[in-house]
Design a protein around this motif. Structure first.
Motif, PDB file in Angstrom:
ATOM      1  N   LEU A 112      -7.680  -1.207  -6.359  1.00 49.85           N
ATOM      2  CA  LEU A 112      -7.319  -2.491  -5.758  1.00 49.85           C
ATOM      3  C   LEU A 112      -7.016  -3.527  -6.839  1.00 49.85           C
ATOM      4  O   LEU A 112      -6.052  -4.296  -6.726  1.00 49.85           O
ATOM      5  CB  LEU A 112      -8.428  -2.988  -4.834  1.00 49.85           C
ATOM      6  CG  LEU A 112      -8.662  -2.169  -3.564  1.00 49.85           C
ATOM      7  CD1 LEU A 112      -9.829  -2.742  -2.772  1.00 49.85           C
ATOM      8  CD2 LEU A 112      -7.408  -2.097  -2.711  1.00 49.85           C
ATOM      9  N   ARG A 123       0.249  -5.793  -0.246  1.00 48.62           N
ATOM     10  CA  ARG A 123      -0.305  -4.965   0.835  1.00 48.62           C
ATOM     11  C   ARG A 123      -0.499  -3.531   0.343  1.00 48.62           C
ATOM     12  O   ARG A 123       0.377  -2.969  -0.304  1.00 48.62           O
ATOM     13  CB  ARG A 123       0.669  -4.977   2.012  1.00 48.62           C
ATOM     14  CG  ARG A 123       0.281  -4.063   3.153  1.00 48.62           C
ATOM     15  CD  ARG A 123       1.382  -4.068   4.246  1.00 48.62           C
ATOM     16  NE  ARG A 123       1.084  -3.085   5.264  1.00 48.62           N
ATOM     17  CZ  ARG A 123       0.261  -3.271   6.285  1.00 48.62           C
ATOM     18  NH1 ARG A 123      -0.366  -4.437   6.424  1.00 48.62           N
ATOM     19  NH2 ARG A 123       0.041  -2.325   7.163  1.00 48.62           N
ATOM     20  N   GLN A 125      -1.691   0.137   2.117  1.00 46.09           N
ATOM     21  CA  GLN A 125      -1.929   0.773   3.417  1.00 46.09           C
ATOM     22  C   GLN A 125      -2.337   2.231   3.244  1.00 46.09           C
ATOM     23  O   GLN A 125      -1.879   2.910   2.332  1.00 46.09           O
ATOM     24  CB  GLN A 125      -0.644   0.703   4.255  1.00 46.09           C
ATOM     25  CG  GLN A 125      -0.746   1.413   5.587  1.00 46.09           C
ATOM     26  CD  GLN A 125       0.557   1.317   6.368  1.00 46.09           C
ATOM     27  OE1 GLN A 125       1.164   0.265   6.446  1.00 46.09           O
ATOM     28  NE2 GLN A 125       0.973   2.441   6.946  1.00 46.09           N
ATOM     29  N   TYR A 139     -13.613   2.666   3.216  1.00 49.12           N
ATOM     30  CA  TYR A 139     -12.451   1.773   3.214  1.00 49.12           C
ATOM     31  C   TYR A 139     -12.827   0.391   3.735  1.00 49.12           C
ATOM     32  O   TYR A 139     -12.428  -0.625   3.170  1.00 49.12           O
ATOM     33  CB  TYR A 139     -11.306   2.363   4.042  1.00 49.12           C
ATOM     34  CG  TYR A 139     -10.812   3.697   3.529  1.00 49.12           C
ATOM     35  CD1 TYR A 139     -10.584   3.913   2.171  1.00 49.12           C
ATOM     36  CD2 TYR A 139     -10.563   4.754   4.396  1.00 49.12           C
ATOM     37  CE1 TYR A 139     -10.147   5.138   1.693  1.00 49.12           C
ATOM     38  CE2 TYR A 139     -10.114   5.977   3.928  1.00 49.12           C
ATOM     39  CZ  TYR A 139      -9.905   6.166   2.579  1.00 49.12           C
ATOM     40  OH  TYR A 139      -9.466   7.372   2.115  1.00 49.12           O
ATOM     41  N   GLU A 140     -13.601   0.355   4.818  1.00 45.31           N
ATOM     42  CA  GLU A 140     -14.024  -0.936   5.375  1.00 45.31           C
ATOM     43  C   GLU A 140     -14.899  -1.694   4.378  1.00 45.31           C
ATOM     44  O   GLU A 140     -14.796  -2.914   4.256  1.00 45.31           O
ATOM     45  CB  GLU A 140     -14.764  -0.730   6.696  1.00 45.31           C
ATOM     46  CG  GLU A 140     -13.851  -0.304   7.818  1.00 45.31           C
ATOM     47  CD  GLU A 140     -14.570   0.043   9.111  1.00 45.31           C
ATOM     48  OE1 GLU A 140     -13.925  -0.052  10.163  1.00 45.31           O
ATOM     49  OE2 GLU A 140     -15.764   0.422   9.078  1.00 45.31           O
ATOM     50  N   PHE A 144     -10.592  -2.896   3.582  1.00 48.92           N
ATOM     51  CA  PHE A 144      -9.510  -2.417   4.439  1.00 48.92           C
ATOM     52  C   PHE A 144      -9.828  -2.745   5.894  1.00 48.92           C
ATOM     53  O   PHE A 144     -10.984  -2.694   6.312  1.00 48.92           O
ATOM     54  CB  PHE A 144      -9.318  -0.902   4.294  1.00 48.92           C
ATOM     55  CG  PHE A 144      -8.527  -0.497   3.080  1.00 48.92           C
ATOM     56  CD1 PHE A 144      -7.156  -0.311   3.150  1.00 48.92           C
ATOM     57  CD2 PHE A 144      -9.164  -0.291   1.867  1.00 48.92           C
ATOM     58  CE1 PHE A 144      -6.429   0.079   2.035  1.00 48.92           C
ATOM     59  CE2 PHE A 144      -8.446   0.098   0.738  1.00 48.92           C
ATOM     60  CZ  PHE A 144      -7.074   0.279   0.822  1.00 48.92           C
ATOM     61  N   MET A 166      -4.945   1.720   8.259  1.00 43.70           N
ATOM     62  CA  MET A 166      -5.750   0.646   7.696  1.00 43.70           C
ATOM     63  C   MET A 166      -4.983   0.021   6.539  1.00 43.70           C
ATOM     64  O   MET A 166      -4.182   0.695   5.885  1.00 43.70           O
ATOM     65  CB  MET A 166      -7.097   1.175   7.192  1.00 43.70           C
ATOM     66  CG  MET A 166      -7.943   1.850   8.259  1.00 43.70           C
ATOM     67  SD  MET A 166      -9.537   2.459   7.612  1.00 43.70           S
ATOM     68  CE  MET A 166     -10.463   0.919   7.551  1.00 43.70           C
ATOM     69  N   ALA A 167      -5.227  -1.254   6.290  1.00 42.12           N
ATOM     70  CA  ALA A 167      -4.583  -1.930   5.160  1.00 42.12           C
ATOM     71  C   ALA A 167      -5.470  -3.042   4.641  1.00 42.12           C
ATOM     72  O   ALA A 167      -6.360  -3.534   5.332  1.00 42.12           O
ATOM     73  CB  ALA A 167      -3.220  -2.491   5.579  1.00 42.12           C
ATOM     74  N   ILE A 168      -5.197  -3.404   3.406  1.00 41.51           N
ATOM     75  CA  ILE A 168      -5.827  -4.573   2.785  1.00 41.51           C
ATOM     76  C   ILE A 168      -4.697  -5.396   2.172  1.00 41.51           C
ATOM     77  O   ILE A 168      -3.759  -4.848   1.587  1.00 41.51           O
ATOM     78  CB  ILE A 168      -6.896  -4.176   1.739  1.00 41.51           C
ATOM     79  CG1 ILE A 168      -7.596  -5.427   1.178  1.00 41.51           C
ATOM     80  CG2 ILE A 168      -6.320  -3.290   0.653  1.00 41.51           C
ATOM     81  CD1 ILE A 168      -8.827  -5.117   0.324  1.00 41.51           C
ATOM     82  N   TYR A 173      -8.311  -9.209  -0.527  1.00 42.14           N
ATOM     83  CA  TYR A 173      -8.879  -8.786  -1.810  1.00 42.14           C
ATOM     84  C   TYR A 173      -9.431 -10.004  -2.563  1.00 42.14           C
ATOM     85  O   TYR A 173     -10.561  -9.976  -3.046  1.00 42.14           O
ATOM     86  CB  TYR A 173      -7.801  -8.066  -2.629  1.00 42.14           C
ATOM     87  CG  TYR A 173      -8.160  -7.837  -4.066  1.00 42.14           C
ATOM     88  CD1 TYR A 173      -9.067  -6.845  -4.426  1.00 42.14           C
ATOM     89  CD2 TYR A 173      -7.593  -8.601  -5.075  1.00 42.14           C
ATOM     90  CE1 TYR A 173      -9.400  -6.626  -5.750  1.00 42.14           C
ATOM     91  CE2 TYR A 173      -7.916  -8.396  -6.400  1.00 42.14           C
ATOM     92  CZ  TYR A 173      -8.824  -7.405  -6.736  1.00 42.14           C
ATOM     93  OH  TYR A 173      -9.155  -7.194  -8.052  1.00 42.14           O
TER      94      TYR A 173
END
Length: 181
Positions: A112, A123, A125, A139-140, A144, A166-168, A173
């Protein structure tokens, strides 16, 4: 390029990693977690490594322990779309015995930082199967967010699993960095 944290480091994948990658593709539980149906040969994996190392739209890393230089997993930042400032992500440990120790979470945090601070993307994903609850939690844990579900997208072991998208985002971040300090 070498990206480091406390216990692990990421380095580019190389042909010498092929036997370890081949072994992980034969692990029954790892195949299930990743939804892998295909079987691979050592030559196919070496050819894959050669191919990805010549693809400018991705970065592929071996996850290694600092204490022993042992490769314990791999991760990819792929389908980099510079115009839209986004990319895809995947990570896999080489065996289930290496999960639950925080190595994957540590590797994702390194990735990240690389994605948002060095590549300047907005982004990241990924897709994860609903039966991979350990992966979803990891991930969570790093930020994410579940964005969608492709229902019954995988048929494996005589059962269907959903594929969770899922995405961040860079803002997510940065907010985590502020709240983690």
């Amino acid at each position: 390029m070498r990206l480091e944290s406390k216990r692990i480091y990421l380095r580019p994948l190389c042909r010498l990693d092929a036997p370890i990658m081949l072994e992980s593709t034969m692990d029954k539980e790892m195949r299930y977690m990743t939804g892998t149906h295909s079987n691979f040969s050592l030559e196919q994996i070496k050819a894959h490594i050669d191919h990805i190392n010549n693809d400018s739209s991705r970065y592929d890393f071996a996850i290694c322990l600092k204490s022993s230089d042992e490769m314990i997993g791999e991760l990819s930042i792929l389908d980099i779309d510079k115009e839209n400032k986004k990319a895809g992500f995947r990570i896999s440990m080489v065996s289930i015995s290496l999960t639950g120790k925080g190595y994957g979470t540590e590797a994702i945090k390194i990735a990240l930082s690389f994605v948002f601070e060095q590549l300047q993307l907005n982004r990241l994903q990924l897709e994860v199967f609903s039966h991979n609850s350990r992966g979803i939690r990891a991930y969570e844990k790093v930020g994410f967010v579940k964005e969608g579900v492709l229902r019954q997208s995988l048929y494996y072991n005589n059962a269907y699993s959903d594929e969770i998208i899922m995405a961040i985002l860079k803002g997510d971040y940065k907010n985590r960095l502020v709240h983690d300090t």
